[in-house]
Design an enzyme around this catalytic site. Structure first.
Site, PDB file in Angstrom:
ATOM      1  N   LYS A 180      43.128  32.739  49.359  1.00  0.00           N
ATOM      2  CA  LYS A 180      42.594  32.488  48.016  1.00  0.00           C
ATOM      3  C   LYS A 180      43.586  31.572  47.320  1.00  0.00           C
ATOM      4  O   LYS A 180      44.659  31.295  47.872  1.00  0.00           O
ATOM      5  CB  LYS A 180      42.450  33.798  47.229  1.00  0.00           C
ATOM      6  CG  LYS A 180      43.709  34.691  47.299  1.00  0.00           C
ATOM      7  CD  LYS A 180      43.527  36.011  46.548  1.00  0.00           C
ATOM      8  CE  LYS A 180      42.789  37.070  47.317  1.00  0.00           C
ATOM      9  NZ  LYS A 180      41.503  37.429  46.755  1.00  0.00           N
ATOM     10  N   ARG A 181      43.260  31.066  46.115  1.00  0.00           N
ATOM     11  CA  ARG A 181      44.243  30.286  45.377  1.00  0.00           C
ATOM     12  C   ARG A 181      45.527  31.101  45.208  1.00  0.00           C
ATOM     13  O   ARG A 181      45.483  32.332  45.127  1.00  0.00           O
ATOM     14  CB  ARG A 181      43.684  29.903  43.996  1.00  0.00           C
ATOM     15  CG  ARG A 181      42.641  28.823  44.061  1.00  0.00           C
ATOM     16  CD  ARG A 181      43.199  27.517  44.581  1.00  0.00           C
ATOM     17  NE  ARG A 181      44.028  26.871  43.602  1.00  0.00           N
ATOM     18  CZ  ARG A 181      43.789  25.676  43.071  1.00  0.00           C
ATOM     19  NH1 ARG A 181      42.720  24.980  43.443  1.00  0.00           N
ATOM     20  NH2 ARG A 181      44.619  25.153  42.196  1.00  0.00           N
ATOM     21  N   LYS A 216      47.147  37.280  41.502  1.00  0.00           N
ATOM     22  CA  LYS A 216      46.526  37.676  42.769  1.00  0.00           C
ATOM     23  C   LYS A 216      47.544  38.349  43.704  1.00  0.00           C
ATOM     24  O   LYS A 216      47.194  38.944  44.710  1.00  0.00           O
ATOM     25  CB  LYS A 216      45.892  36.473  43.459  1.00  0.00           C
ATOM     26  CG  LYS A 216      44.725  35.875  42.657  1.00  0.00           C
ATOM     27  CD  LYS A 216      44.126  34.663  43.367  1.00  0.00           C
ATOM     28  CE  LYS A 216      43.101  33.893  42.549  1.00  0.00           C
ATOM     29  NZ  LYS A 216      41.768  34.521  42.521  1.00  0.00           N
ATOM     30  N   HIS A 241      34.123  33.766  33.287  1.00  0.00           N
ATOM     31  CA  HIS A 241      34.651  34.076  34.625  1.00  0.00           C
ATOM     32  C   HIS A 241      36.039  34.673  34.629  1.00  0.00           C
ATOM     33  O   HIS A 241      36.570  34.953  35.698  1.00  0.00           O
ATOM     34  CB  HIS A 241      34.697  32.815  35.479  1.00  0.00           C
ATOM     35  CG  HIS A 241      33.361  32.285  35.867  1.00  0.00           C
ATOM     36  ND1 HIS A 241      32.706  32.677  37.012  1.00  0.00           N
ATOM     37  CD2 HIS A 241      32.547  31.397  35.261  1.00  0.00           C
ATOM     38  CE1 HIS A 241      31.550  32.026  37.095  1.00  0.00           C
ATOM     39  NE2 HIS A 241      31.435  31.247  36.042  1.00  0.00           N
ATOM     40  N   THR A 267      35.187  36.889  45.277  1.00  0.00           N
ATOM     41  CA  THR A 267      34.035  36.715  46.155  1.00  0.00           C
ATOM     42  C   THR A 267      34.508  36.668  47.607  1.00  0.00           C
ATOM     43  O   THR A 267      33.756  37.002  48.519  1.00  0.00           O
ATOM     44  CB  THR A 267      33.259  35.421  45.813  1.00  0.00           C
ATOM     45  OG1 THR A 267      34.191  34.369  45.591  1.00  0.00           O
ATOM     46  CG2 THR A 267      32.414  35.605  44.583  1.00  0.00           C
ATOM     47  N   LYS A 293      33.070  38.239  51.325  1.00  0.00           N
ATOM     48  CA  LYS A 293      32.944  37.505  52.595  1.00  0.00           C
ATOM     49  C   LYS A 293      33.623  38.258  53.733  1.00  0.00           C
ATOM     50  O   LYS A 293      33.081  38.376  54.837  1.00  0.00           O
ATOM     51  CB  LYS A 293      33.557  36.099  52.455  1.00  0.00           C
ATOM     52  CG  LYS A 293      32.764  35.204  51.528  1.00  0.00           C
ATOM     53  CD  LYS A 293      33.544  33.976  51.060  1.00  0.00           C
ATOM     54  CE  LYS A 293      32.885  33.407  49.809  1.00  0.00           C
ATOM     55  NZ  LYS A 293      33.724  32.460  49.069  1.00  0.00           N
TER      56      LYS A 293
HETATM   57  C1  HTP Z   1      37.106  33.347  38.694  1.00  0.00           C
HETATM   58  C2  HTP Z   1      37.787  34.629  39.040  1.00  0.00           C
HETATM   59  C3  HTP Z   1      37.157  35.285  40.271  1.00  0.00           C
HETATM   60  C4  HTP Z   1      35.645  35.127  40.315  1.00  0.00           C
HETATM   61  C5  HTP Z   1      35.276  33.643  40.333  1.00  0.00           C
HETATM   62  C6  HTP Z   1      33.781  33.433  40.266  1.00  0.00           C
HETATM   63  C7  HTP Z   1      37.467  32.402  37.781  1.00  0.00           C
HETATM   64  N1  HTP Z   1      35.592  31.781  38.679  1.00  0.00           N
HETATM   65  N2  HTP Z   1      36.516  31.447  37.784  1.00  0.00           N
HETATM   66  N3  HTP Z   1      35.947  32.932  39.239  1.00  0.00           N
HETATM   67  O1  HTP Z   1      39.122  34.423  39.285  1.00  0.00           O
HETATM   68  O2  HTP Z   1      37.506  36.636  40.255  1.00  0.00           O
HETATM   69  O3  HTP Z   1      35.109  35.733  41.457  1.00  0.00           O
HETATM   70  O4  HTP Z   1      33.231  34.117  39.186  1.00  0.00           O
END
Ligand code: HTP
Length: 767
Positions: A502-503, A508, A311, A610, A614
């Protein structure tokens, strides 16, 4: 429950291959509304409640979020559960039932303050404790070995400390299909044996103490997103849920099989990141030690069974565990990892003769400094499929992070672009928009999102545009009321709602967003008569409790908000809002109200995103970099319907190496940038105090800034000016908004899950 029991029966009856989705996080949110929608009971229940004198909406607001995740990773897992149920895939989610989910965030004096989220204090109506499914999980101590009658090495793990894992089930209904799947989350319980050994020597308090200690295993979710955790408790959590899950997997498999030949045809295990990767040596251990299989046979089964999703490329997120710790906590697993590695490195040496560098880089064991186990290497070697979560991310995996492995196994790495469930993220969160769309094109789009394309035909229709705008306005009004209520800030629903949720993470770049806010603020002061579109800039998101920089960024946002919102010269032309405690249910209120979606990570850092999907699905336009799934959103919606700025991933790489421009060059030559940075540095947002935000100013001006904020700032500011202009043209903006929604079909998690099912798991969706 009836439907759930029936679903399970059909799995058995049809001898279906089972898929196990292993994830340390499931960010489910609330279940009531979703369950009613998926089961088609919304109207009946609304009516029934009315007769009882209750309002369903009020009731729904009382439900606690099941916040068993940090961010994208956990929410993706939850969207996958909805798609799996809706597409009738014989799969289970497996994870941990934490007593405390992600912490609750308050903002006090502009700073984040965390408090525990005891979501289970009144119990959860959605969780079923299954006291019949309780398994022992072992930790610590030692391994003995001997040669069996055939002269084969046989190991036994003995004298272990035992914690019991109890199953807690959460039911996930599919949309409109009578199908209900199971998410099984494990709770730690003290083992009776352990208690008894203490009782026997009269140590009553000691036995209770042990009980408490073993139950801490499932107490709390680690609150760090994309930062690795080195604590022993975290490793124990990982093994705890993996070991319990494999007890279940083996139990089900052995009901109908006497040997393991058919195992990979009956079982697929998806590892959600490396967090459950200890499953690979665990399955080896079960096959070798408990069932007496030969190494080669067991290994072949393992590789065919496992698949791993990566991820992130961020180095600080790549998990490693010290050899010392694994040897102590899971001694038998450490032996198995060594043997996996020994055999693998022999293969490497054959494939790349004489390459010491390849051996060093590909080894599961990191040898420089304290010896550590690289979980990603273990996961790649032990899986037949390794997937990235968007096209660019997967390319970067092949080219950089996993280059050697890609050379060695050129068919292993593949791409599965993330998706979101249209049930929660359109039908549930934005009922008015969902209804408007349905009136126009019918409701089949809910399970076949590509049908949204039919909306293209209405993009220019003034009457349809009008209704579209009315829905958005209604949603913005609702969010305005919430902002008034939670932050005591009055915002104008006719202003542009410019949102980044977002976080909080340096990569970011919430900081880049706030730099634009400051630029806009300065411009409004300088040009009191400008007719630029008024904006409400909204932020929300949690920072990991130990992530100092991220917390300071929150403080800067709230400080800028304080100054801007109180400045009488600004009137209603700019408001800045930080909504506390971002979670799934808050996201459901925010997404439908957005005009502009901020997706502004440094290119090459956001694996997919994601939230970007949305927002778009709810009619917001994106301002974004060419990063993660933004690139694919651009491909789908077309360049006229999205605002792209900044460097590409390649340009970022180039700049990092060659530094053709430094942040200081930009600061010294661009007066707008100069003024923004000085305003922060001189204390314009900190009552004259020049120390509070000094670290942020230093980062911004450093030529080593890994996220290149100033290098992208000018392009971002220009892009934002275009957006301000175009927002005033309601007809063009609405057209773009409609086209965004019309072209979001690709980003349904149904599409993603269909690809996992066919290309990785080898199962066919039931519909
Ligand atoms: C992350 C990324 C994000 C992805 C999300 C799901 C890390 N999971 N762990 N994710 O920061 O860009 O969308 O895959």
């Amino acid at each position: 429950m009836e439907k759930w029991i029936n679903t399970q029966k059909t799995f058995y009856a049809e001898k279906k291959k089972r898929v196990y989705y292993l994830s340390l996080e499931f960010l489910v949110g609330r279940s009531l509304g979703n369950a009613l929608i998926n089961m088609g009971l919304m109207n009946e229940v609304t009516e029934a409640l009315e007769q009882l004198g209750h309002d369903l909406e009020d009731l729904r607001e009382r439900e606690e979020d099941a916040a068993l995740g940090n961010g994208g990773l956990g929410r993706l897992a939850a969207c996958f559960m909805d798609s799996i149920a809706t597409m009738k895939i014989p799969a289970y989610g497996y994870g941990i039932c934490y007593d405390y989910g992600i912490f609750h965030q308050k903002i006090i004096d502009g700073y984040q303050v965390e408090s525990p989220d005891s979501w289970l204090r009144f119990g959860s109506p959605w969780m079923y404790e299954r006291t019949a499914f309780v398994y022992p999980v072992n930790f610590y101590r030692r391994v003995t070995s001997c040669l069996d009658e055939n002269g084969n090495y046989r190991a036994t793990w003995i004298d272990t400390e035992v914690v019991m894992a109890m199953a807690c089930d959460m039911l996930v209904p599919g949309f409109n299909n009578d199908h209900v799947i199971n998410m099984r989350l494990w709770k730690a319980r003290a083992s009776r044996e352990l208690d008894l050994s203490h009782f026997n020597v009269g140590d009553y308090i000691g036995s209770v103490d042990d009980k408490v200690r073993s139950e801490t295993l499932s107490k709390v979710l680690y609150p760090s997103d994309e930062i690795r955790e080195g604590q022993e408790l975290r490793l124990k959590q990982q093994y705890f849920f993996v070991a319990a899950t494999f007890c279940d997997i083996m139990r089900r498999y052995l009901k109908h099989n006497d040997d393991f030949i058919d195992f990979p045809n009956q079982v697929a295990v998806q590892l959600n990141d490396t967090h459950p990767a200890i499953a690979i040596p665990e399955l080896m251990r079960l096959l070798l030690d408990d069932h007496g299989l030969a190494w080669e046979v067991a290994w072949d089964i393992c590789v065919k069974t496992f698949a791993y999703t990566n991820h992130t490329l961020m180095p600080e997120a790549l998990e490693t565990w010290s050899v010392e710790m694994i040897s102590r906590v899971l001694p038998r697993h450490m032996e198995i990892i060594y043997e996996i590695n020994r055999r693998f490195l022999e293969e490497v040496a054959m494939k790349f003769p004489g390459s010491k560098r390849k051996i060093r880089e590909m080894s599961i064991i990191e040898e420089d400094g304290v010896r550590r186990v690289r979980m990603a290497n273990l996961a790649i070697i032990g899986s037949h499929s390794v997937n990235g979560v968007a096209a660019l991310h997967t390319e970067l995996l092949k080219r950089d992070l996993f280059r050697n492995f890609h050379e060695m196994y050129p068919r292993r790495i593949n791409s599965k672009t993330n998706g979101i469930t249209p049930r929660r993220w359109l039908l549930k969160c934005n009922p008015d928009l969902a209804a408007l769309i349905g009136e126009e094109i019918g409701f089949d789009y809910i399970t076949d999102l590509d049908q949204l394309r039919k909306l293209e035909a209405h993009a220019d229709d003034p009457a349809f545009q009008k209704r579209w705008q009315q829905v958005k306005r209604g949603n913005k009004q609702k969010l305005s009321a919430l902002i008034e209520q939670t932050c005591a800030i009055t915002v104008d629903p006719d202003s542009m709602f410019d949102i980044q949720v977002k976080r909080i993470h340096e990569y970011k770049r919430q900081l880049l967003n706030i730099l634009h806010v400051i630029a806009f603020y300065h411009r409004l002061i300088g040009e009191p008569d400008s007719t630029e579109a008024a904006r409400t800039v909204i932020f929300a998101g949690k920072a990991a409790p130990s992530y100092k920089r991220a917390k300071l960024i929150i403080k800067l946002i709230t400080s800028v908000a304080d100054v801007v919102n109180r400045d009488p010269r600004i009137k209603d032309r700019l408001k800045v809002v930080f909504l506390p405690n971002y979670n799934v249910s808050l996201a459901e209120k925010i997404m439908p109200a957005a005009d502009l979606s901020e997706q502004i990570s440094t290119a090459g850092t956001e694996a997919s995103g994601t939230g970007n999907m949305k927002f778009s699905l709810n009619g917001a336009l994106t301002v974004g970099t060419l990063d993660g799934a933004n690139i694919e959103i651009l491909e789908e919606v077309g360049s006229e319907n999205i605002y792209i700025f900044g460097m590409t991933a390649e340009q970022v790489e180039y700049e990092k190496l060659h530094k053709s421009r430094t942040p200081l060059d930009i600061y010294n030559t661009n007066p707008v940038v100069h003024r923004i940075i000085d305003a922060i540095g001189n204390g314009q947002f900190s009552s004259g105090d020049t120390e509070t935000f000094r670290p942020l100013v230093d980062d911004l001006l450093s030529e080593h800034d890994p996220y290149l904020l100033l290098l992208d700032l000018e392009s971002y500011l220009t892009c934002q000016e275009t957006i301000s202009r175009e927002f005033l043209d309601k007809r063009t903006w609405s057209r773009k908004s409609i086209l965004n929604v019309a072209r979001m079909g690709k980003f349904s998690s149904d599409r993603t899950i269909g690809e996992y099912a066919r290309e990785i798991w080898g199962v066919e969706p039931g519909i």
